[in-house]
Design a protein around this motif. Structure first.
Motif, PDB file in Angstrom:
ATOM      1  N   THR A  74      -5.681 -39.977  14.068  1.00 39.72           N
ATOM      2  CA  THR A  74      -6.320 -39.752  15.364  1.00 39.72           C
ATOM      3  C   THR A  74      -5.290 -39.200  16.345  1.00 39.72           C
ATOM      4  OG1 THR A  74      -5.884 -42.044  16.047  1.00 39.72           O
ATOM      5  CG2 THR A  74      -8.031 -41.569  15.033  1.00 39.72           C
ATOM      6  N   LEU A  75      -5.786 -38.446  17.301  1.00 40.54           N
ATOM      7  CA  LEU A  75      -4.915 -37.836  18.302  1.00 40.54           C
ATOM      8  C   LEU A  75      -4.774 -38.760  19.505  1.00 40.54           C
ATOM      9  CD1 LEU A  75      -3.353 -35.490  19.642  1.00 40.54           C
ATOM     10  CD2 LEU A  75      -5.582 -34.553  20.331  1.00 40.54           C
ATOM     11  N   GLU A  76      -3.539 -39.016  19.903  1.00 40.80           N
ATOM     12  CA  GLU A  76      -3.241 -39.732  21.144  1.00 40.80           C
ATOM     13  C   GLU A  76      -2.628 -38.712  22.103  1.00 40.80           C
ATOM     14  OE1 GLU A  76      -0.664 -42.920  20.005  1.00 40.80           O
ATOM     15  OE2 GLU A  76      -2.296 -44.139  19.175  1.00 40.80           O
ATOM     16  N   ILE A  88       0.251 -38.333  16.934  1.00 42.78           N
ATOM     17  CA  ILE A  88      -0.775 -38.580  15.928  1.00 42.78           C
ATOM     18  C   ILE A  88      -0.607 -40.011  15.428  1.00 42.78           C
ATOM     19  CG2 ILE A  88      -1.835 -37.767  13.795  1.00 42.78           C
ATOM     20  CD1 ILE A  88      -1.735 -35.652  15.963  1.00 42.78           C
ATOM     21  N   HIS A  91      -3.137 -44.583   9.905  1.00 45.14           N
ATOM     22  CA  HIS A  91      -3.312 -45.911   9.332  1.00 45.14           C
ATOM     23  C   HIS A  91      -2.020 -46.313   8.607  1.00 45.14           C
ATOM     24  CE1 HIS A  91      -4.864 -49.002   6.542  1.00 45.14           C
ATOM     25  NE2 HIS A  91      -5.777 -49.211   7.477  1.00 45.14           N
ATOM     26  N   ARG A 259      -6.840 -30.264  19.532  1.00 46.44           N
ATOM     27  CA  ARG A 259      -7.699 -31.181  18.788  1.00 46.44           C
ATOM     28  C   ARG A 259      -7.239 -31.236  17.342  1.00 46.44           C
ATOM     29  NH1 ARG A 259     -13.443 -28.203  17.206  1.00 46.44           N
ATOM     30  NH2 ARG A 259     -12.582 -26.158  16.699  1.00 46.44           N
ATOM     31  N   ASP A 262     -11.653 -31.461  12.079  1.00 45.70           N
ATOM     32  CA  ASP A 262     -12.532 -32.367  11.343  1.00 45.70           C
ATOM     33  C   ASP A 262     -12.874 -31.680  10.019  1.00 45.70           C
ATOM     34  OD1 ASP A 262     -14.257 -34.308  10.519  1.00 45.70           O
ATOM     35  OD2 ASP A 262     -15.795 -33.918  12.017  1.00 45.70           O
ATOM     36  N   ARG A 267      -8.559 -35.720   4.250  1.00 48.96           N
ATOM     37  CA  ARG A 267      -8.736 -36.487   5.486  1.00 48.96           C
ATOM     38  C   ARG A 267      -7.561 -37.387   5.841  1.00 48.96           C
ATOM     39  NH1 ARG A 267     -15.217 -38.005   5.255  1.00 48.96           N
ATOM     40  NH2 ARG A 267     -15.939 -35.837   5.366  1.00 48.96           N
ATOM     41  N   ALA A 270      -3.254 -34.833   8.752  1.00 47.16           N
ATOM     42  CA  ALA A 270      -3.652 -34.293  10.053  1.00 47.16           C
ATOM     43  C   ALA A 270      -3.478 -32.786  10.073  1.00 47.16           C
ATOM     44  CB  ALA A 270      -2.809 -34.916  11.158  1.00 47.16           C
ATOM     45  N   SER A 272      -4.399 -29.429  12.844  1.00 48.27           N
ATOM     46  CA  SER A 272      -4.669 -29.337  14.284  1.00 48.27           C
ATOM     47  C   SER A 272      -4.719 -27.903  14.765  1.00 48.27           C
ATOM     48  CB  SER A 272      -3.571 -30.081  15.054  1.00 48.27           C
ATOM     49  OG  SER A 272      -2.318 -29.451  14.843  1.00 48.27           O
TER      50      SER A 272
END
Length: 546
Positions: A74-76, A88, A91, A259, A262, A267, A270, A272
């Motif tokens: 996920t992007l922070e 980024i 997990h 962004r 997707d 998956r 990352a 972008s």
């Protein structure tokens, strides 16, 4: 819950469900791979391969791979106080997989081992780790391949190589000079150009002791990289640059992540879209020669596309064989049903041929310029990249179908592999771009073309069908110059190379069935259409291994 309650809760007995593949040995259980290691003179690395083979097939690593894909990055964009950070978040499973793969030298072994055939041995490591989790192979591969471009500038290579080749995984978002180990990315593609790098509009101008780059990149995989190579225009033309992800004061370099993509698959990794707003970078190589500089890296990454695709075929195959060996229908195990036997044997041929071709070409990375293996690598890498990556999606779809509906749900690995399968055919040059590269090599590099046909000649005399097929290839190359028939020519060239390797190194049953079906025309348009004379049981047992 009481015993009575437990009995009442169970509505039926579960039976005739296949036994899942668990704790498999990706090296020790792969007869063909071990044969390739012997044939290519890699026995001295077998202990390392054995350790990694057990690790990547372990239930622990397979569970980490599931989690890394279920809980993607996920992007922070900002911290809690509103400062722009463009980080980024991954997990923990992703970080653990990266830590283990880097500790295993999957990103570095070809450069650090200082032994003959070290790059080919690293290709085996990549083949094994792609069966653990293929998504992490993107940052690992780019890190490995970056050395080929960095060595254009010996001083820059000397500065960064020790950290790039380190066995320590250090995910902290800080300046590269402060870290124990580094990963390297690549940002080339722009909206308007795609594979045509000549259309790049991003610009660079001298400033702050380096260059300041302004523009955008439509695909930047692994934007969490500590260093990355990128292309931009100077007054002299398209030039290659090396940029840090973070500056010495700890702030993000002037890179705005717009962004995360997707994506259909991949998956855990990352990807972008980014903007460079006076991104600070250093020039790598001469001005105006950026495409040539970065393609030194790209040639290596193309080979690994074939390696990881071959590995995904192998992983899908062994899951399909395991399912069919432990589930019954119509009073027989699935693996004993003639139609299913044909399908599994056909998939086994495809996967083994892909493995032999991909690992054979890796020898060119160890070879001195001008030698047979070096010249073969130049022309056969795009050949094999094209064909193996093209064959992987239908092969994995067929392996999924072997599981019936169970293969189509996310509980099984096949759904993840199915989504992943098309990527390598797109990444590092889609099919048409790769075919044009093959054509250029045949037209402009005589020694590479000679090496390719010499490789085929090494198998002459072993099978008349093979000999007859090879005799037609010079005409196929000539016809390819018209381009409209180029894909068919490249396909035939790749099949001939695979057949030559199987004839020389694989089992007689595998070579015979491959030639009959792929070269001799005894095959339909779908998997599972091998001729009746095929040694189905022997081919499947070879694929099943231990």
């Amino acid at each position: 819950m009481s015993a009575i309650g437990a009995t009442a809760y169970a509505t039926h007995e579960v039976f005739n469900q296949a036994t899942p593949l668990s704790d498999f040995d990706a090296f020790g259980g792969d007869v063909a791979l071990k044969s390739a290691v012997r044939a290519f003179g890699l026995d001295g690395f077998s202990a390392k391969f054995a350790d990694i083979g057990r690790l990547v097939g372990s239930d622990e690593v397979q569970a980490l791979a599931r989690d890394a894909n279920r809980f993607g990055p996920t992007l922070e964009s900002h911290d809690r106080l509103g400062h722009r950070v463009d980080r980024i978040a991954f997990h923990p499973a992703y970080h653990e997989l990266m830590r283990r793969a880097i500790a295993a030298e999957t990103h570095s072994f070809g450069w650090t081992a200082k032994q003959p055939k070290a790059h080919q041995a690293r290709a085996v490591l990549a083949y094994l780790w792609s069966q653990g989790e293929v998504g992490i192979m993107c940052p690992l591969l780019m890190t490995y391949a970056s050395i080929a471009s960095l060595r254009v500038d010996p001083a820059m290579a000397a500065r960064w190589e020790p950290q790039i080749l380190s066995r320590d995984y250090d995910p902290r978002p800080i300046a590269p000079a402060q870290k124990r180990g580094l990963t390297v990315g690549m940002a080339m593609t722009e909206k308007q150009g795609g594979s045509d790098l000549r259309q790049i509009t991003t610009t660079a101008r001298p400033g702050d002791g380096g260059y300041l780059i302004t523009g955008h990149k439509w695909f930047f995989s692994a934007p969490q990289s500590d260093l990355f190579l990128t292309l931009a225009r100077t007054e002299a033309g398209i030039t290659c640059f090396l940029a840090p992800g973070w500056l010495p004061d700890g702030t993000r370099n002037c890179l705005v992540i717009q962004r995360l993509k997707d994506k259909c698959g991949n998956r855990s990794n990352a990807s972008s879209e980014v903007e460079f707003r006076d991104l600070w970078a250093e020039r790598l190589g001469n001005e105006g020669q950026g495409i040539r500089t970065i393609l030194a890296m790209g040639h290596v990454t193309r080979l690994d596309c074939a390696i990881s695709s071959a590995a995904m075929q192998r992983l899908a195959l062994i899951h399909a064989v395991q399912h069919c060996a432990t589930r019954s229908a119509f009073q027989k195990r699935l693996i004993d049903q003639p139609l299913m036997t044909n399908v599994l044997a056909d998939l086994a041929l495809e996967a083994e041929a892909a493995m032999w071709a991909a690992l054979r070409l890796a020898s060119g990375l160890d070879a001195a310029p001008g030698t047979h293996d070096h010249e073969l690598n130049r022309i056969a890498t795009p050949l094999v990249k094209y064909w193996v990556c093209k064959r992987t999606p239908p092969a994995i779809a067929e392996a999924m179908e072997c599981h019936g509906g169970n293969g189509y749900v996310e509980d099984a690995i096949l759904a993840r592999l199915y989504r992943e399968a098309p990527l390598n055919g797109i990444w590092e040059g889609s099919g048409n771009v790769i075919c044009l590269d093959v054509l250029r090599a045949f037209e402009r590099e005589r020694t590479a073309a000679e090496a390719y046909f010499a490789e085929l000649d090494a198998a002459r005399g072993a099978d008349r069908r093979y000999d007859a097929f090879v005799d037609t290839l010079q005409g196929a190359v000539a016809d390819a110059a018209r381009q409209s028939g180029l894909r068919l020519a490249v396909e035939r060239l790749a099949l001939a190379l695979q057949a030559s390797l199987l004839l020389r190194f694989s089992s007689p049953e595998v070579a015979d069935a491959f030639i009959a079906s792929r070269l001799g025309g005894e095959h339909g348009r779908a998997f599972g259409t091998l001729p009746n004379a095929t040694a189905f049981a022997r081919i499947i047992e070879r694929a099943r291994g231990a």
